[in-house]
Design a protein around this motif. Structure first.
Motif, short mmCIF file in Angstrom:
data_model
loop_
_atom_site.label_atom_id
_atom_site.label_comp_id
_atom_site.label_asym_id
_atom_site.label_seq_id
_atom_site.Cartn_x
_atom_site.Cartn_y
_atom_site.Cartn_z
N ALA A 43 4.90 0.40 -2.98
CA ALA A 43 4.80 -0.71 -1.93
C ALA A 43 5.29 -2.19 -2.44
CB ALA A 43 3.48 -0.63 -1.58
N SER A 44 5.84 -2.91 -1.75
CA SER A 44 6.28 -4.24 -2.37
C SER A 44 6.35 -5.25 -0.90
CB SER A 44 7.45 -4.10 -2.94
OG SER A 44 7.87 -5.45 -3.89
N ASN A 45 6.21 -6.62 -1.57
CA ASN A 45 6.54 -7.66 -0.48
C ASN A 45 7.84 -8.13 -0.66
OD1 ASN A 45 5.61 -8.78 -3.02
ND2 ASN A 45 4.90 -10.45 -2.26
N ALA A 46 9.01 -7.30 -0.59
CA ALA A 46 10.47 -7.35 -1.11
C ALA A 46 11.01 -8.82 -0.55
CB ALA A 46 11.14 -6.12 -0.72
N LEU A 47 10.58 -8.97 0.69
CA LEU A 47 11.25 -10.37 1.24
C LEU A 47 10.74 -11.70 0.94
CD1 LEU A 47 11.61 -8.87 4.77
CD2 LEU A 47 13.05 -8.82 2.96
N GLY A 48 9.74 -11.51 0.05
CA GLY A 48 9.38 -12.74 -0.79
C GLY A 48 8.31 -13.42 -0.33
N ALA A 49 7.57 -12.84 0.87
CA ALA A 49 6.07 -13.44 1.38
C ALA A 49 5.21 -13.47 0.20
CB ALA A 49 5.84 -12.76 2.59
N ASN A 50 5.01 -14.39 -0.58
CA ASN A 50 4.18 -14.20 -1.78
C ASN A 50 2.87 -14.99 -2.13
OD1 ASN A 50 5.29 -16.95 -2.52
ND2 ASN A 50 6.62 -16.42 -3.44
N PRO A 98 -1.20 -14.90 -0.42
CA PRO A 98 -2.11 -13.90 -0.21
C PRO A 98 -1.66 -13.22 1.20
CG PRO A 98 -3.42 -15.58 -1.37
CD PRO A 98 -2.06 -16.12 -1.18
N ALA A 99 -1.65 -14.05 2.21
CA ALA A 99 -1.57 -13.45 3.63
C ALA A 99 -0.26 -12.68 3.67
CB ALA A 99 -1.24 -14.58 4.57
N GLY A 100 1.03 -13.07 2.83
CA GLY A 100 2.01 -12.15 3.09
C GLY A 100 2.11 -10.99 2.23
N ILE A 101 1.41 -10.92 1.06
CA ILE A 101 1.00 -9.78 0.15
C ILE A 101 0.02 -8.71 0.92
CG2 ILE A 101 -0.10 -9.18 -2.07
CD1 ILE A 101 0.40 -11.96 -3.15
N THR A 102 -0.87 -9.44 1.45
CA THR A 102 -1.75 -8.30 2.35
C THR A 102 -1.16 -7.72 3.43
OG1 THR A 102 -3.67 -9.97 1.73
CG2 THR A 102 -3.94 -8.45 3.63
N ALA A 103 -0.13 -8.56 4.20
CA ALA A 103 0.59 -7.61 5.26
C ALA A 103 1.43 -6.70 4.55
CB ALA A 103 1.44 -8.89 5.92
N ALA A 104 1.95 -6.92 3.58
CA ALA A 104 2.84 -5.82 2.80
C ALA A 104 2.15 -4.58 2.28
CB ALA A 104 3.66 -6.50 1.64
N MET A 105 0.79 -4.86 1.78
CA MET A 105 0.36 -3.54 1.50
C MET A 105 -0.21 -2.84 2.53
SD MET A 105 0.29 -3.84 -2.05
CE MET A 105 2.25 -4.50 -1.62
N ALA A 106 -0.73 -3.70 3.61
CA ALA A 106 -1.19 -2.91 4.91
C ALA A 106 0.02 -2.29 5.51
CB ALA A 106 -1.52 -3.92 6.09
#
Length: 423
Positions: free
Chosen positions: A92-99, A101-109
């Motif tokens: 799992a990764s925030n591959a599009l660069g939302a780096n 906490p909010a963007g990281i949380t969305a990627a993990m969800a």
């Protein structure tokens, strides 16, 4: 009553509050996308964290987490590490660069079951995200000036890293050629040093430890007033080859991402993947499949020309990009289109334009657009660069001869260009 948030297997059932937060975040993101307001990751993550402030901790519990942070190269290196670790299992990764906490949380969800989590982290948020995710590895690539109106001075950022990562149980993979990174990693228990070179040196004139003058050579550095000096690296970039700790060499000529900076990113990514048992040659073979990262290095056809899209956000990034479009010692070839904005996501202070060596573009046909095109025009005139200013990308591209155009833009200008040209 506080809900437990202890270790769990990746994808293990979430408590009720976390389930509601995840669902609300996904719904908010979907509404944002439907309204044409972007990917929805950040706003969805914000809503989810409002409902459950411990959600990131819960979503990463039980996963083998990797954090990658830097001023430049973190999105690309995150993509490369993720590709290498897929040799071991789902990632799992925030591959599009939302780096943040909010963007990281969305990627993990959005990916609950992956064993590995490879996470790009904005420099300012690294210590907090490390505390939440309990990573097994943290890659520190570089620190340089960026977004001068709202980001901390580089030494202050290094101090924040140093304090936040003190005694971390994670293995820290750190750039031995950046004095600020070396100092920031100095209180970590387990550091793997990587030598990848560094073209930009103007943020490292003084020692971060004592304030003395640093002596900077092409492949070494030391302080004249204290014991700060470049550590001996275990991994290194040597021309077109990766040199592993056992002395084995792996060729990098098969990488599709161009330039010295991306060879450096690949070496740091391989050193990071090695923490999880991925052999260097396997890691590099997997990285060879990566051709573009969130639009960076994409090539598109637009109005009868071929555009190569390049992102450069600060002086260090522009310097590396010039090595692609105008290599030292090579005759100038082909037009270059430049676009600079100064919106909130870029940083509204554009004084950094005066730190960029635009003389590297002398001899090229230079086309200028963007919100701050007149500021950039003044800088180019002082540098002795011939240029033309245009109101929009259509006019600039039409003014160029048929063939290839290298397009260099800072953050929001890059995103606007991607939308305009269909990348």
């Amino acid at each position: 009553m506080t809900e437990p948030s202890g270790p769990a297997l990746a994808g293990a059932p979430l408590p009720a509050r976390a389930k509601v937060a995840v669902a609300a975040g996904k719904l908010t993101g979907a509404v944002s996308r439907a309204a044409g307001r972007g990917s929805g990751a950040v706003v969805g993550g914000r809503i989810a964290l409002k409902l459950d402030p411990e959600l990131l901790r819960r979503l990463t519990a039980g996963r083998a987490c990797v954090l990658i942070s830097a001023t430049n190269g973190k999105t690309t290196t995150t993509r490369l590490v993720a590709e290498a670790l897929r040799a071991k299992g789902p990632v799992a990764s925030n591959a599009l660069g939302a780096n943040m906490p909010a963007g990281i949380t969305a990627a993990m969800a959005n990916d609950r079951d992956a064993e590995f989590a490879v996470i790009e982290v904005d420099e300012k948020y690294l210590p907090g995200v490390a505390e939440q995710t309990k990573p097994r590895a943290i890659a520190l690539l570089n620190l340089s000036r960026d977004q001068l109106d709202r980001a901390a001075e580089t030494r202050m950022m290094a101090q924040k890293w140093r304090d936040g990562l003190a005694d971390t149980p994670a293995t820290v993979i750190a750039n031995a050629d950046d004095p600020l990174v070396v100092w920031a990693a100095g209180r970590a228990r387990d550091v793997v040093w990587v030598a990848v070179g560094q073209s930009w040196k103007d943020d490292a004139w003084s020692c971060p430890q004592c304030g003395g003058v640093l002596h900077l050579d092409s492949d070494d550095w030391s302080c004249g007033s204290c014991d700060m000096r470049r550590p001996r690296p275990q991994w290194a970039l040597d021309g077109d080859e990766l040199v592993a700790p056992d002395g084995a060499r792996v060729g990098l000529t098969g990488l599709k991402l161009p330039g010295r900076a991306n060879r450096a990113n690949a070496v740091s990514a391989a050193a990071t993947a090695a923490v999880f048992g991925v052999e260097a040659h396997v890691a590099i073979q997997r990285m060879e499949h990566v051709t573009a990262v969130a639009g960076r290095y994409d090539t598109v056809t637009y109005r009868g020309r071929t555009l190569r899209l390049l992102l450069a956000k600060n002086p260090a990034g522009w310097l590396e990009t010039f090595d692609l479009v105008s290599p030292r010692g090579a005759a100038p070839s082909g037009p270059v289109l430049l676009s600079v904005n100064a919106l909130s996501a870029d940083g509204t202070d554009t004084s950094w334009l005066w730190d960029v060596d635009y003389t590297r573009l002398v001899g090229h046909r230079v086309l200028v657009i963007g919100q701050r095109r007149l500021d950039l025009a003044v800088r180019l005139q002082v540098a002795g660069v011939d240029f033309q200013v245009f109101d929009d990308v259509e006019a600039a591209v039409d003014a160029a001869p048929a063939g290839a155009i290298d397009v260099i833009a800072n953050y929001t200008a890059f995103q606007q260009l991607r939308q305009k040209v269909g990348a």
